[in-house]
Every structure is written in structure tokens, then in C-alpha cells.
Design an enzyme around this catalytic site. Sequence first.
Site, PDB file in Angstrom:
ATOM      1  CE1 TYR A  82      -3.125  -2.935   0.250  1.00 50.07           C
ATOM      2  CE2 TYR A  82      -3.454  -2.471   2.566  1.00 50.07           C
ATOM      3  CZ  TYR A  82      -3.742  -3.223   1.448  1.00 50.07           C
ATOM      4  OH  TYR A  82      -4.645  -4.254   1.537  1.00 50.07           O
ATOM      5  CG  PHE A 231     -13.240  -3.914  -1.968  1.00 47.31           C
ATOM      6  CD1 PHE A 231     -12.471  -2.884  -1.447  1.00 47.31           C
ATOM      7  CD2 PHE A 231     -12.856  -4.446  -3.188  1.00 47.31           C
ATOM      8  CE1 PHE A 231     -11.362  -2.389  -2.131  1.00 47.31           C
ATOM      9  CE2 PHE A 231     -11.757  -3.958  -3.881  1.00 47.31           C
ATOM     10  CZ  PHE A 231     -11.008  -2.935  -3.348  1.00 47.31           C
ATOM     11  CG  LEU A 233     -18.792  -0.187   3.640  1.00 42.74           C
ATOM     12  CD1 LEU A 233     -18.451   1.187   4.211  1.00 42.74           C
ATOM     13  CD2 LEU A 233     -20.165  -0.618   4.112  1.00 42.74           C
ATOM     14  N   GLY A 234     -18.394  -2.363  -0.764  1.00 45.96           N
ATOM     15  CA  GLY A 234     -18.439  -2.351  -2.219  1.00 45.96           C
ATOM     16  C   GLY A 234     -17.159  -1.932  -2.890  1.00 45.96           C
ATOM     17  N   GLY A 235     -16.218  -1.376  -2.150  1.00 47.05           N
ATOM     18  CA  GLY A 235     -14.949  -0.986  -2.752  1.00 47.05           C
ATOM     19  C   GLY A 235     -15.040   0.353  -3.456  1.00 47.05           C
ATOM     20  CG  PHE A 236     -11.957   1.422  -5.978  1.00 46.85           C
ATOM     21  CD1 PHE A 236     -11.306   2.406  -5.260  1.00 46.85           C
ATOM     22  CD2 PHE A 236     -11.294   0.228  -6.195  1.00 46.85           C
ATOM     23  CE1 PHE A 236     -10.022   2.223  -4.778  1.00 46.85           C
ATOM     24  CE2 PHE A 236     -10.006   0.018  -5.727  1.00 46.85           C
ATOM     25  CZ  PHE A 236      -9.367   1.022  -5.016  1.00 46.85           C
ATOM     26  CB  THR A 237     -18.488   0.526  -7.582  1.00 52.16           C
ATOM     27  OG1 THR A 237     -17.568   0.777  -8.650  1.00 52.16           O
ATOM     28  CG2 THR A 237     -19.898   0.873  -8.038  1.00 52.16           C
ATOM     29  N   PRO A 238     -19.412   2.034  -4.414  1.00 48.73           N
ATOM     30  CG  PRO A 238     -19.463   4.046  -3.253  1.00 48.73           C
ATOM     31  CD  PRO A 238     -19.138   3.468  -4.592  1.00 48.73           C
ATOM     32  CG  LEU A 239     -22.350  -2.524  -0.958  1.00 46.34           C
ATOM     33  CD1 LEU A 239     -22.636  -3.003   0.458  1.00 46.34           C
ATOM     34  CD2 LEU A 239     -22.487  -3.678  -1.937  1.00 46.34           C
TER      35      LEU A 239
END
Length: 306
Positions: A82, A231, A233-239
Site C-alpha cells: 500500500y 471491500f 462496502l463495495g470498494g471503489f463502487t459503493p453498494l
Amino acid sequence: MRTTSTSDASGSTSDSIGSIPTALPGGTWTLGDREVTRFGYGAMQLAGPWVMGPPADHDGALAVLRAVVRAGITHIDTSDAYGPRVTNDLIREALHPYPRSLFIATKVGANRDARGGWPTARRPEDLRRQVQDNLQALGVDVLDLVNMRMGDANGPQDGSIAESFETLAQLQQDGLIRHLGVSNVTAEQVAEARGIAPIVCVQNMYNLAVRHDDDLIDDLARDGIAYVPFFPLGGFTPLQSEALSAVAQRLSATPMAVALSWLLQRSANVLLIPGTKSVTHLRENISGAATVLSAQDVAELDTIGR
């Protein structure tokens, strides 16, 4: 031995291993030989955009890490990839010498390229170097937990984990690693790894909308092995879901709060590591995960991923 202290980074008296706070949502779980809070923290977002380079607000990143410890969170997830190395350096700057209760998990198996990619690095010499890099950056003699990252950016990929995991098992025997885990893996790879050495956790992508590991979670729970969804909460595309929004509105909560709470209620072996670069957002995640879901709420939410 690992460097420890009886004081946290803010100067207050730190808790001992035997007196870990239980006020956080979900209580605690025994990870290997250590009790940790089920609500943890993932450090990935502390690096720059796309997990590359330093944070825009260095002092703000340190403040988040110190707020994590003050909140009683005892499980932090990181990786020397990271940044690269950015989050590990921040953790050391903010929290070293570490409270005795703090459990830091890291992972190996990938490097970073100049374009922000994640090329695999799983040869024995690669893994030995990555373990040494994590030890040096975190300022410890032994790593609490190292996850063997398989697959790629598209998810788990079929193939043997044996050579890579045997290397980590040897490093564990050498005294450089306390506990082993696997990440971004198939159920078959989990079984293969467990045939080589004991594991304490599996770290895969899983959330309300991504439910492919349902059976694996239940199998691991029966064997006392943690499941750590990345992820959440969905990662780079939120849920996004009408059902999620409906339940959230009924409870006067945010969709993300409901999603975190659902994960904690999914199974006692699920450990959360939501990430954030904001102290305010950290507090929101903690309070949101404490949202109480009824059986009706859970039934509605369960329709999303199935």
C-alpha cells in the site's frame, strides 16, 4: 520479540491483552492466540489516490490511526504494497511503540508498478523479501499475521497455493511470523493451505451484494477460523440497492451503516476492516455498525446477493 508498550500513541495507559475493550460493535474474536475486536480498521485508504504515494494530509492520516487505537480497536490490516510502504510507515510513526493489545495483519504476494498495477510476486525469494520489508517498515521482530494473497485484481484464480504457502510456513517456523492466513482465494486453495499449515483467517471480497463465500464462511466458523471481508462496502463502487436503501430509511440509518451491521450479524467469525482517511468517518462507521437489524431487515437484505 515484538516491541510493546503500556502506553498508547496518545500517552494514555494502554490496555493489556487480558483487558481488551468490548464496547465496539460485535464484541471480540480470538484470532490465533489473541483476542481482537471484531470491528477493526483497514489502512489501505491512508495512501494516496489508487493506493499509490503519500496521503494528501499526512497529519490527518496519523490522527486517524491514533483515533483507531483510542476507540479501542485492536485489529489493523495493512500491507507493504500500500503506497508502496506508505501505510506501514504511517502506522509506525503514529503508533510505535505499539500497545500490547494491538494486532497488525499484513499481506504479501504482490508488488506495485509505476502505473499503479498489482503484479504478482509469489516466488519464495519475493515472499521472503516482502516479509522482511514488512518487519522493517512496521518496526517489529515478528509479524502478528501474514496473509498469502493469491488471484489478481479480477478476483481469485484457480491454481496451487503450495509453493507460496510453504514459504510462509517456513518463515513462521523461523520465528518471523506468528500466524498465517490466505487472501483472494478459492475454497480449494483454502483447503490446500490448511493441509500445509494452520490458518487463522481467510480474507476475500464479500459484502451484501457479493455472496459467493457463504458456504465457506459457515465452514470456517465451525472450525474457529475468521473470515475478513475486504471491500465490505463495495470498494471503489459503493453498494447500491433498493432493498438496502429501504431498510436504511426505515431504520433512519445510512445504507453503509446497515451494510456493516449486516456483516457483523452474518456470522460471529466475520471480522470487519472498513477503511477511511477521516476521523469523522471512522466514528460514523463504528456507530453505524452498531445498528440493530431485525429478522425482517435481515430477510430483506439477504435478497440482495442471492
